[in-house]
Motif scaffolding. Structure first.
Motif, PDB file in Angstrom:
ATOM      1  N   GLY A 184       1.201  -1.170  -0.030  1.00 18.10           N
ATOM      2  CA  GLY A 184       0.145  -0.008   0.250  1.00 18.10           C
ATOM      3  C   GLY A 184       1.119   1.101   0.134  1.00 18.10           C
ATOM      4  O   GLY A 184       2.213   1.247   0.709  1.00 18.10           O
ATOM      5  N   ILE A 188      -0.429  -6.639   6.695  1.00 20.73           N
ATOM      6  CA  ILE A 188       0.096  -4.915   7.530  1.00 20.73           C
ATOM      7  C   ILE A 188      -0.744  -4.527   8.745  1.00 20.73           C
ATOM      8  O   ILE A 188      -0.294  -3.824   8.887  1.00 20.73           O
ATOM      9  N   GLU A 189      -1.868  -5.719   9.456  1.00 25.38           N
ATOM     10  CA  GLU A 189      -2.318  -5.741  10.501  1.00 25.38           C
ATOM     11  C   GLU A 189      -0.599  -5.874  11.247  1.00 25.38           C
ATOM     12  O   GLU A 189      -0.690  -5.700  12.546  1.00 25.38           O
ATOM     13  N   GLN A 240      12.389   3.919  -3.459  1.00 24.60           N
ATOM     14  CA  GLN A 240      12.139   2.633  -1.640  1.00 24.60           C
ATOM     15  C   GLN A 240      12.559   2.726  -1.546  1.00 24.60           C
ATOM     16  O   GLN A 240      13.868   2.271  -2.400  1.00 24.60           O
ATOM     17  N   ARG A 241      13.290   2.837   0.102  1.00 25.54           N
ATOM     18  CA  ARG A 241      14.491   2.285   0.707  1.00 25.54           C
ATOM     19  C   ARG A 241      14.069   0.465   0.732  1.00 25.54           C
ATOM     20  O   ARG A 241      12.352   0.264   1.219  1.00 25.54           O
ATOM     21  N   GLY A 284       2.040  -4.675  11.108  1.00 29.74           N
ATOM     22  CA  GLY A 284       2.182  -3.872  10.565  1.00 29.74           C
ATOM     23  C   GLY A 284       4.088  -3.915   9.347  1.00 29.74           C
ATOM     24  O   GLY A 284       4.439  -3.164   9.234  1.00 29.74           O
ATOM     25  N   ALA A 285       3.923  -5.089   8.942  1.00 30.40           N
ATOM     26  CA  ALA A 285       4.387  -5.461   7.097  1.00 30.40           C
ATOM     27  C   ALA A 285       4.272  -5.103   6.384  1.00 30.40           C
ATOM     28  O   ALA A 285       3.258  -3.728   6.307  1.00 30.40           O
ATOM     29  N   ARG A 286       5.395  -4.481   5.395  1.00 34.88           N
ATOM     30  CA  ARG A 286       5.424  -3.357   4.356  1.00 34.88           C
ATOM     31  C   ARG A 286       4.683  -4.761   2.986  1.00 34.88           C
ATOM     32  O   ARG A 286       4.128  -4.194   2.257  1.00 34.88           O
ATOM     33  N   VAL A 302       0.686  -6.096  16.316  1.00 34.98           N
ATOM     34  CA  VAL A 302       0.617  -4.941  15.374  1.00 34.98           C
ATOM     35  C   VAL A 302       2.013  -4.665  15.027  1.00 34.98           C
ATOM     36  O   VAL A 302       1.820  -3.777  13.471  1.00 34.98           O
ATOM     37  N   ASN A 303       3.605  -4.723  15.625  1.00 29.31           N
ATOM     38  CA  ASN A 303       3.974  -3.599  15.448  1.00 29.31           C
ATOM     39  C   ASN A 303       5.558  -4.901  14.626  1.00 29.31           C
ATOM     40  O   ASN A 303       6.333  -5.063  14.911  1.00 29.31           O
ATOM     41  N   GLY A 320       6.079  -6.909  12.032  1.00 30.01           N
ATOM     42  CA  GLY A 320       6.458  -7.000  11.187  1.00 30.01           C
ATOM     43  C   GLY A 320       6.877  -5.246  10.600  1.00 30.01           C
ATOM     44  O   GLY A 320       7.301  -4.905   9.359  1.00 30.01           O
ATOM     45  N   THR A 321       7.337  -4.179  11.686  1.00 28.12           N
ATOM     46  CA  THR A 321       7.335  -2.913  10.702  1.00 28.12           C
ATOM     47  C   THR A 321       8.566  -2.859  10.407  1.00 28.12           C
ATOM     48  O   THR A 321       9.308  -3.744  10.112  1.00 28.12           O
ATOM     49  N   GLY A 322       8.707  -2.500   9.086  1.00 28.71           N
ATOM     50  CA  GLY A 322      10.462  -2.091   8.542  1.00 28.71           C
ATOM     51  C   GLY A 322      10.777  -3.466   8.168  1.00 28.71           C
ATOM     52  O   GLY A 322      11.187  -3.512   6.609  1.00 28.71           O
ATOM     53  N   HIS A 323       9.844  -4.925   7.707  1.00 24.33           N
ATOM     54  CA  HIS A 323       9.838  -5.468   6.948  1.00 24.33           C
ATOM     55  C   HIS A 323       9.258  -6.363   6.202  1.00 24.33           C
ATOM     56  O   HIS A 323       8.180  -5.629   6.174  1.00 24.33           O
TER      57      HIS A 323
END
Lengths: 472, 194
Positions: A150, A231-232, A167-168, A234-236, A200-201, A203-206
């Motif tokens: 997204g 995404i729930e 994108q990084r 937190g993953a990309r 919920v976080n 997966g953030t940044g992954h």
């Protein structure tokens, strides 16, 4: 020999137009952009203001799903939009698609539906692609081994104008799901269980790659349910390597190659898997045998547990606030909680097997008195297929409403919503405060659990509602 | 985008963790076709009582929070939907910077593209900021520092390209368009491979 790479790295590497440097992100090529009415109007305005053209109309595909009513048009063709603004927003997408030459699956299309349902149905979603949309559940398309995520409206404009994004490179997280899911336990239970585990976080940044025996056994629709909710956590994005299940599902669809080109595509797609020895930044192991019918008990998808397990005591004031909002009692399971509304649908669980799963429970049974149940197919194609098997009759006979395709009560911006305080058992993806209507309380669940809860009038274990014989 | 170099303001605190974009702006307000005017529905269902009056329990409604341009929020701010309406609403409401120990990826990306500073701070500093609402902070984008009233400062991480765009007011679309030749070459390579 090349260094071993993960599936994510293979797709990423194949789409780099300009590599990232310390000072600048990579310029990443986008194979397909999906567009809907809510997150696109401001992006088209930027193109107009700057005198820019749409770079690749052939790599852009639009549909109506979020703001549209799911009740049929009246006799004079007037559709029951929730507000004049919703109607105007749809008209704006129609105008934008005409002006920029975009294929729009609008009201007159037999393929209209939720953006993440129709992309795969049309075969527009293919392994190895990069796919974006102004919608966080774009991760759904990762089920086909596509890198799909997204983006915001500013980036929608970037892709319209350049077919690229800045994108990084994200990190990678492998989630190994070993063993086999027990009978009566499905993909929705699994992904809620996973988010309950990693948070919920988590997966953030992954970018998550789901793998292991339990994942390989899943149908494409089940894989879409799993990837949808990445995404729930937190993953990309979420990814599953394409295999024979993927190829069989895609073969013959409108936009995939045919004949010799199909064979060539399958040969190329078959290489889209993580090499032995490739390294992920993080790895998590989940035992599929431990997964039970799972529901949420709080106000984010990470507050999930087996429906017969006691709700844990709040660890802080924030968790207590969530339990208070949900009127959930620590120490008691969610099973048995009275239900007001049941929603079956959404990009998470609005496909044919999801509707079958709910119908299996409802066939020969009735929705409990006082419970309102909405069943909303994910697309026109799903609606046709469901009606061809008579599922709509099962739902109607049980006392549920059978609606036209759309996002409906998942995002509750089209007028389909719950009243303050009502408890909704929902097959959608978010149980945030007010997500399904101001003050509404959402419990996320599988289609089977949702249907069983509709029949029982309280949150119920679907395994207690075995399929009944079809009436002769 | 206008350059953003320095922000000086008192802080307001929303200590809740996982404040999702549905809470920042409920979905029913997303039928707009413009970016403007979303401040009046920012935090709508938290901020107003059912009769439309201000909810006294919403921290940003307190008199001391009025005019604060720096929001200190609980962990994992901005999770959920990708709606860019969330940073648009916050900016229109008057927020210029959000500080948290964790900020969701898509929200952070959207925020920075609109000149809303989404800054991740270390746990210890986050705790202190959560416990001390109404403190005067000075955020320096060039130096990547946050300075407390006594002059004590700490550094924050900022993706170098985002920092450059903030400082110079760079339009990222313009930057991408400069790659037109490389994009064309990539597309030609794609067609040949097909």
């Amino acid at each position: 020999m090349n260094a071993p790479r993960t599936l994510f790295e293979k797709i990423w590497d194949a789409h780099v137009v300009a590599p990232e440097t310390t000072d600048t992100p990579a310029v990443l090529y986008v194979d397909l952009q999906l567009v809907h009415e809510v997150t696109s109007p401001q992006a088209f305005d930027v193109l107009r203001a700057q005198g820019l053209k749409l770079r690749r109309p052939d790599r852009t595909l639009a549909t109506l799903d979020h703001s549209i009513p799911t009740l049929p048009a009246s006799g004079n063709g007037e559709r029951p939009y929730a507000t004049p603004a919703a109607k105007a927003q749809v008209a704006r997408l129609e105008t934008n698609c005409r002006e920029f030459g975009i294929e729009l699956h609008g009201w007159n299309s037999s393929e209209r539906g939720i953006v993440h349902v129709i992309g795969p149905e049309l075969g527009a979603t293919q392994p190895g692609m990069t796919i974006v949309c102004g919608d966080s559940h774009t991760s759904t398309h990762g089920a086909f081994g596509a890198l799909a995520f997204g983006i915001g409206t500013t980036e929608v404009g970037h892709v319209l104008a350049t077919q690229c994004l800045l994108q990084r490179k994200p990190k990678t997280l492998a989630i190994h799901v070993d063993g086999e899911l027990p009978p009566g336990v499905g993909a929705k239970d699994l992904i809620l269980h996973i988010i309950g585990r990693i948070g919920v976080n988590g997966g953030t940044g992954h970018v998550i790659e789901y793998r292991g025996a339990a994942i390989e056994k899943l149908s494409m629709e089940a894989r879409m349910t799993v990837c949808n909710m990445s995404i729930e956590a937190g993953a990309r994005a979420g990814l599953i390597a394409p295999d024979d299940t993927t190829f069989a599902w895609l073969q013959g669809r409108a936009r995939v190659p045919h004949g010799a080109a199909w064979d060539a595509a399958v040969a190329k797609w078959s290489a889209l898997k993580t090499d032995a020895g490739a390294r992920y930044d993080r790895e998590v192991h989940i035992d599929a045998r431990e997964v039970k019918p799972t529901v949420t008990y709080g106000t984010h998808p990470g507050m999930a547990l087996a429906l017969d397990a006691p709700v844990p005591a709040a660890r802080d004031a924030i968790e207590q606030r969530a339990l208070d909002y949900m009127q959930a009692a620590a120490g008691k399971p969610m099973q048995g909680t009275p239900v007001d509304v049941v929603f079956v649908g959404s990009c998470t669980n609005g496909r044919l097997p999801d509707l079958r799963e709910a119908a299996h429970v409802l066939r020969g049974r009735r929705v409990a008195k006082g419970v309102r149940m909405l069943v909303v197919p994910g697309s026109e194609a799903v609606r046709r297929a469901a009606e061809a098997e008579g599922l709509h009759e099962v739902f109607r006979a049980a006392g549920a409403e059978w609606r036209e395709p759309g996002c409906s009560m998942c995002i509750a911006m089209n007028g389909d919503m719950a009243q303050p305080g009502q408890l909704v058992v929902s097959t959608s993806n978010r149980n945030f405060e007010g997500r399904q209507g101001k003050g509404a309380r959402t419990v996320l669940a599988s289609p089977a659990t949702a249907a069983a809860s509709a029949v029982a009038g309280v949150i119920a274990d679907p395994r207690a509602y075995p399929q009944q014989e079809r009436a002769a | 985008m206008k350059p953003v170099t320095r922000i000086h303001s008192r802080t307001a605190v929303l200590a809740d963790e996982n404040i999702d974009t549905d809470r920042i702006i409920p979905a029913r307000f997303l039928t707009t076709t413009t970016r403007e005017g979303l401040g009046r529905v920012c935090f709508n269902d938290w901020r107003y009582l059912p009769d439309g009056s201000d909810n006294p329990a919403f921290p940003l409604n307190r008199p001391e929070a009025k005019g604060c341009a720096i929001l200190v929020a609980g962990r994992n701010f901005g999770c959920g939907s990708s709606r860019e309406h969330a940073p648009w609403a916050l900016l229109d409401y008057g927020i210029r910077a959000v500080l948290s120990s964790e900020i969701a990826d898509i929200f952070r990306n959207n925020a920075l593209k609109n000149g809303l500073l989404a800054i991740v701070v270390a746990e210890a500093e986050h705790h202190w900021l959560l416990d001390n609402p109404g403190v005067d902070l000075s955020i320096d984008v060039r130096e990547q520092t946050i300075t407390l009233p006594g002059g004590k400062a700490f550094r924050f991480e900022l993706e170098p390209f985002a920092r450059h765009c903030l400082l110079e007011g760079v339009d990222q679309l313009g930057f991408l368009l400069q790659h037109a030749d490389a994009i064309t070459a990539y597309e030609q390579h794609l067609e040949q491979a097909a």
